[in-house]
Design a protein around this motif. Sequence first.
Motif, PDB file in Angstrom:
ATOM      1  N   GLY A   1      25.719   8.381  67.522  1.00  0.00           N
ATOM      2  CA  GLY A   1      25.850   9.493  68.458  1.00  0.00           C
ATOM      3  C   GLY A   1      27.295   9.752  68.840  1.00  0.00           C
ATOM      4  N   ALA A   2      28.059   8.667  69.043  1.00  0.00           N
ATOM      5  CA  ALA A   2      29.477   8.821  69.386  1.00  0.00           C
ATOM      6  C   ALA A   2      30.254   9.446  68.231  1.00  0.00           C
ATOM      7  CB  ALA A   2      30.075   7.467  69.761  1.00  0.00           C
ATOM      8  N   TRP A   3      29.914   9.039  66.994  1.00  0.00           N
ATOM      9  CA  TRP A   3      30.601   9.606  65.828  1.00  0.00           C
ATOM     10  C   TRP A   3      30.349  11.103  65.730  1.00  0.00           C
ATOM     11  CZ3 TRP A   3      29.277  11.859  61.038  1.00  0.00           C
ATOM     12  CH2 TRP A   3      30.298  11.860  60.082  1.00  0.00           C
ATOM     13  N   TRP A   4      29.103  11.488  65.889  1.00  0.00           N
ATOM     14  CA  TRP A   4      28.794  12.921  65.831  1.00  0.00           C
ATOM     15  C   TRP A   4      29.401  13.665  67.025  1.00  0.00           C
ATOM     16  CZ3 TRP A   4      27.807  15.496  61.795  1.00  0.00           C
ATOM     17  CH2 TRP A   4      27.029  14.987  60.756  1.00  0.00           C
ATOM     18  N   ALA A   5      29.431  13.029  68.191  1.00  0.00           N
ATOM     19  CA  ALA A   5      30.052  13.674  69.358  1.00  0.00           C
ATOM     20  C   ALA A   5      31.533  13.919  69.111  1.00  0.00           C
ATOM     21  CB  ALA A   5      29.853  12.802  70.600  1.00  0.00           C
ATOM     22  N   SER A   6      32.191  12.980  68.438  1.00  0.00           N
ATOM     23  CA  SER A   6      33.612  13.178  68.137  1.00  0.00           C
ATOM     24  C   SER A   6      33.815  14.377  67.225  1.00  0.00           C
ATOM     25  CB  SER A   6      34.200  11.910  67.506  1.00  0.00           C
ATOM     26  OG  SER A   6      33.781  11.738  66.163  1.00  0.00           O
ATOM     27  N   MET A   7      32.855  14.618  66.324  1.00  0.00           N
ATOM     28  CA  MET A   7      32.956  15.782  65.448  1.00  0.00           C
ATOM     29  C   MET A   7      32.832  17.079  66.254  1.00  0.00           C
ATOM     30  SD  MET A   7      33.510  14.659  62.470  1.00  0.00           S
ATOM     31  CE  MET A   7      33.476  13.077  61.621  1.00  0.00           C
ATOM     32  N   ALA A   8      31.860  17.125  67.153  1.00  0.00           N
ATOM     33  CA  ALA A   8      31.683  18.326  67.972  1.00  0.00           C
ATOM     34  C   ALA A   8      32.896  18.564  68.862  1.00  0.00           C
ATOM     35  CB  ALA A   8      30.413  18.183  68.819  1.00  0.00           C
ATOM     36  N   LEU A   9      33.426  17.508  69.463  1.00  0.00           N
ATOM     37  CA  LEU A   9      34.579  17.655  70.350  1.00  0.00           C
ATOM     38  C   LEU A   9      35.828  18.068  69.580  1.00  0.00           C
ATOM     39  CD1 LEU A   9      33.974  14.525  72.615  1.00  0.00           C
ATOM     40  CD2 LEU A   9      33.751  16.936  73.285  1.00  0.00           C
ATOM     41  N   LEU A  10      35.999  17.525  68.387  1.00  0.00           N
ATOM     42  CA  LEU A  10      37.143  17.925  67.569  1.00  0.00           C
ATOM     43  C   LEU A  10      37.036  19.394  67.188  1.00  0.00           C
ATOM     44  CD1 LEU A  10      39.721  17.168  66.050  1.00  0.00           C
ATOM     45  CD2 LEU A  10      38.295  16.494  64.103  1.00  0.00           C
ATOM     46  N   ALA A  11      35.834  19.846  66.862  1.00  0.00           N
ATOM     47  CA  ALA A  11      35.645  21.263  66.524  1.00  0.00           C
ATOM     48  C   ALA A  11      36.005  22.152  67.708  1.00  0.00           C
ATOM     49  CB  ALA A  11      34.195  21.503  66.103  1.00  0.00           C
ATOM     50  N   LEU A  12      35.573  21.776  68.892  1.00  0.00           N
ATOM     51  CA  LEU A  12      35.901  22.567  70.082  1.00  0.00           C
ATOM     52  C   LEU A  12      37.405  22.569  70.335  1.00  0.00           C
ATOM     53  CD1 LEU A  12      32.979  21.480  72.437  1.00  0.00           C
ATOM     54  CD2 LEU A  12      33.185  23.598  71.110  1.00  0.00           C
ATOM     55  N   TRP A  13      38.045  21.415  70.097  1.00  0.00           N
ATOM     56  CA  TRP A  13      39.499  21.339  70.275  1.00  0.00           C
ATOM     57  C   TRP A  13      40.198  22.272  69.290  1.00  0.00           C
ATOM     58  CZ3 TRP A  13      44.038  20.494  67.855  1.00  0.00           C
ATOM     59  CH2 TRP A  13      45.150  20.149  68.637  1.00  0.00           C
ATOM     60  N   LEU A  14      39.764  22.258  68.045  1.00  0.00           N
ATOM     61  CA  LEU A  14      40.379  23.103  67.033  1.00  0.00           C
ATOM     62  C   LEU A  14      40.154  24.588  67.334  1.00  0.00           C
ATOM     63  CD1 LEU A  14      39.423  20.994  63.889  1.00  0.00           C
ATOM     64  CD2 LEU A  14      41.751  21.425  64.704  1.00  0.00           C
ATOM     65  N   LEU A  15      38.970  24.928  67.778  1.00  0.00           N
ATOM     66  CA  LEU A  15      38.698  26.320  68.129  1.00  0.00           C
ATOM     67  C   LEU A  15      39.576  26.800  69.284  1.00  0.00           C
ATOM     68  CD1 LEU A  15      34.800  26.346  67.823  1.00  0.00           C
ATOM     69  CD2 LEU A  15      36.373  27.796  66.514  1.00  0.00           C
ATOM     70  N   ARG A  16      39.970  25.862  70.133  1.00  0.00           N
ATOM     71  CA  ARG A  16      40.815  26.225  71.282  1.00  0.00           C
ATOM     72  C   ARG A  16      42.304  26.202  70.955  1.00  0.00           C
ATOM     73  NH1 ARG A  16      44.039  27.439  74.257  1.00  0.00           N
ATOM     74  NH2 ARG A  16      44.190  27.243  76.527  1.00  0.00           N
ATOM     75  N   PHE A  17      42.751  25.203  70.182  1.00  0.00           N
ATOM     76  CA  PHE A  17      44.191  24.985  70.053  1.00  0.00           C
ATOM     77  C   PHE A  17      44.753  25.193  68.655  1.00  0.00           C
ATOM     78  CE2 PHE A  17      42.979  22.274  73.705  1.00  0.00           C
ATOM     79  CZ  PHE A  17      43.791  22.856  74.669  1.00  0.00           C
ATOM     80  N   ASP A  18      43.906  25.264  67.622  1.00  0.00           N
ATOM     81  CA  ASP A  18      44.448  25.397  66.277  1.00  0.00           C
ATOM     82  C   ASP A  18      45.119  26.752  66.095  1.00  0.00           C
ATOM     83  OD1 ASP A  18      44.605  24.209  63.495  1.00  0.00           O
ATOM     84  OD2 ASP A  18      43.620  26.104  63.047  1.00  0.00           O
ATOM     85  N   LEU A  19      46.152  26.764  65.251  1.00  0.00           N
ATOM     86  CA  LEU A  19      46.933  27.974  65.032  1.00  0.00           C
ATOM     87  C   LEU A  19      46.074  29.115  64.489  1.00  0.00           C
ATOM     88  CD1 LEU A  19      49.912  28.852  65.271  1.00  0.00           C
ATOM     89  CD2 LEU A  19      50.194  28.238  62.871  1.00  0.00           C
ATOM     90  N   ALA A  20      45.063  28.789  63.674  1.00  0.00           N
ATOM     91  CA  ALA A  20      44.212  29.826  63.083  1.00  0.00           C
ATOM     92  C   ALA A  20      43.358  30.535  64.127  1.00  0.00           C
ATOM     93  CB  ALA A  20      43.313  29.219  62.019  1.00  0.00           C
ATOM     94  N   CYS A  21      43.202  29.922  65.288  1.00  0.00           N
ATOM     95  CA  CYS A  21      42.328  30.484  66.318  1.00  0.00           C
ATOM     96  C   CYS A  21      43.101  31.095  67.485  1.00  0.00           C
ATOM     97  CB  CYS A  21      41.393  29.392  66.842  1.00  0.00           C
ATOM     98  SG  CYS A  21      40.373  28.640  65.566  1.00  0.00           S
ATOM     99  N   ARG A  22      44.412  31.096  67.387  1.00  0.00           N
ATOM    100  CA  ARG A  22      45.217  31.645  68.479  1.00  0.00           C
ATOM    101  C   ARG A  22      45.213  33.165  68.438  1.00  0.00           C
ATOM    102  NH1 ARG A  22      50.041  27.892  70.610  1.00  0.00           N
ATOM    103  NH2 ARG A  22      48.984  25.889  70.383  1.00  0.00           N
ATOM    104  N   ALA A  23      45.023  33.757  69.614  1.00  0.00           N
ATOM    105  CA  ALA A  23      45.028  35.217  69.722  1.00  0.00           C
ATOM    106  C   ALA A  23      46.472  35.729  69.735  1.00  0.00           C
ATOM    107  CB  ALA A  23      44.304  35.640  70.994  1.00  0.00           C
ATOM    108  N   GLY A  24      46.610  37.012  69.455  1.00  0.00           N
ATOM    109  CA  GLY A  24      47.922  37.632  69.535  1.00  0.00           C
ATOM    110  C   GLY A  24      48.786  37.459  68.305  1.00  0.00           C
ATOM    111  N   ILE A  25      48.245  36.889  67.232  1.00  0.00           N
ATOM    112  CA  ILE A  25      48.996  36.721  65.995  1.00  0.00           C
ATOM    113  C   ILE A  25      48.493  37.755  64.988  1.00  0.00           C
ATOM    114  CG2 ILE A  25      49.564  35.156  64.107  1.00  0.00           C
ATOM    115  CD1 ILE A  25      49.125  32.828  65.979  1.00  0.00           C
ATOM    116  N   ASN A  26      49.405  38.566  64.485  1.00  0.00           N
ATOM    117  CA  ASN A  26      49.027  39.568  63.489  1.00  0.00           C
ATOM    118  C   ASN A  26      48.880  38.889  62.126  1.00  0.00           C
ATOM    119  OD1 ASN A  26      49.072  41.777  65.281  1.00  0.00           O
ATOM    120  ND2 ASN A  26      51.308  41.940  65.093  1.00  0.00           N
ATOM    121  N   ARG A  27      47.693  38.995  61.543  1.00  0.00           N
ATOM    122  CA  ARG A  27      47.420  38.355  60.252  1.00  0.00           C
ATOM    123  C   ARG A  27      46.953  39.404  59.256  1.00  0.00           C
ATOM    124  NH1 ARG A  27      44.959  35.037  64.148  1.00  0.00           N
ATOM    125  NH2 ARG A  27      45.881  32.938  64.331  1.00  0.00           N
ATOM    126  N   ALA A  28      47.346  39.201  58.030  1.00  0.00           N
ATOM    127  CA  ALA A  28      46.909  40.079  56.949  1.00  0.00           C
ATOM    128  C   ALA A  28      46.898  39.273  55.666  1.00  0.00           C
ATOM    129  CB  ALA A  28      47.837  41.287  56.825  1.00  0.00           C
TER     130      ALA A  28
END
Length: 374
Positions: A214-241
Amino acid sequence: MRKAESARPRRFAAAVPLLALGAALALISGLAGGLVRMGWPLLPERALAPVALHGALMVCGFFGFVISLERAAALHQRLAWAAPALAALGTLAALALQPGAAALAWLAAGLVLTLAYAGVLRRTPVLHVAVEGAGALCWAGGTLLWMLDRPFSVVVAWWGSFLVLTIAGERRELARFVPLSAGARSGYLAVLALQATALVVLAVPWHDHPLAAGAWWASMALLALWLLRFDLACRAGINRAGWALHTARCLRLGYAWLALAGGWGVANALRGMPLDAPGPLHMLLLGFVFAMVFGHAPIVLPALLRRAIAAPSGITLAPVLVMSAGVALRGLGDALGAAPLRAGAGALQALAILGFAAVMLTRLRRPSPPLSAR
């Protein structure tokens, strides 16, 4: 240019196409083995290696090769080039029905990659290298546990962390010049610490590890949430093409699949189900990991092959969407125990992988011939 940086020796570079053949064999055999497991009669009974070694071929033979090849090209170390060679050798041994020899080769590949990271870390002690090195160590550790005949759910956890930690480290490497707040950095480290603790507990030879799973899977979910919040690919205000937009879309989709897999895995652990129950595991490996492959391939392939890449076409995203449709259908089939749904999902997923490979081949450009001396 430093001598170390010029030492992507030509003999190693010339061997890349031959080594890549081993990765292609691993991918095709792993896909065929997975489809046979889902009821598609693609192989004769005597060709059992791709079925019995489906997971090992995909993780060690294909992903292990691709990751170690990309790292060898980036690290500029002669030692690192032994890792993809050993990974390809392990694939050939597996297909020759020699799983013991395959395991030894893959263990050696994981150790070589770990040592290569350790060398970089001694010179440049930065977080992303440590995380990627921990991923390589998980590859070696999972293979050793497999050789010791530990439960495959434990092996899968270590191999899964190899892929996830490598991706998590590489995402920080690509955004290393983007500062993180103290809270964001602490959260990243806490998630990785939770995952490391779960892996250590899982490796202890006890009969059951429901809390650790359960802890291993929880770490996966928490890492995904962290990436969705802080990863460069998810940052708003960046013009991408172009390919930048393609990569961002793939990564966001992959992080969503990782979050869903983690949540499902935690729910399974609370019900006493094994860590390698097929629903969340395939959501992680096919939904998340292949989204990362589809997203990073336009960056990695041109660098490895030293070729330019044309702008994405209108159908470039189609294989990504087909894969996600297959993952969703596979999740529904696993939840309902419906074999026809799982078989249909497997066909969609194989089609998506082969389709994306074809798209990449059509976008890569041949190197320009050198001008003749006048």
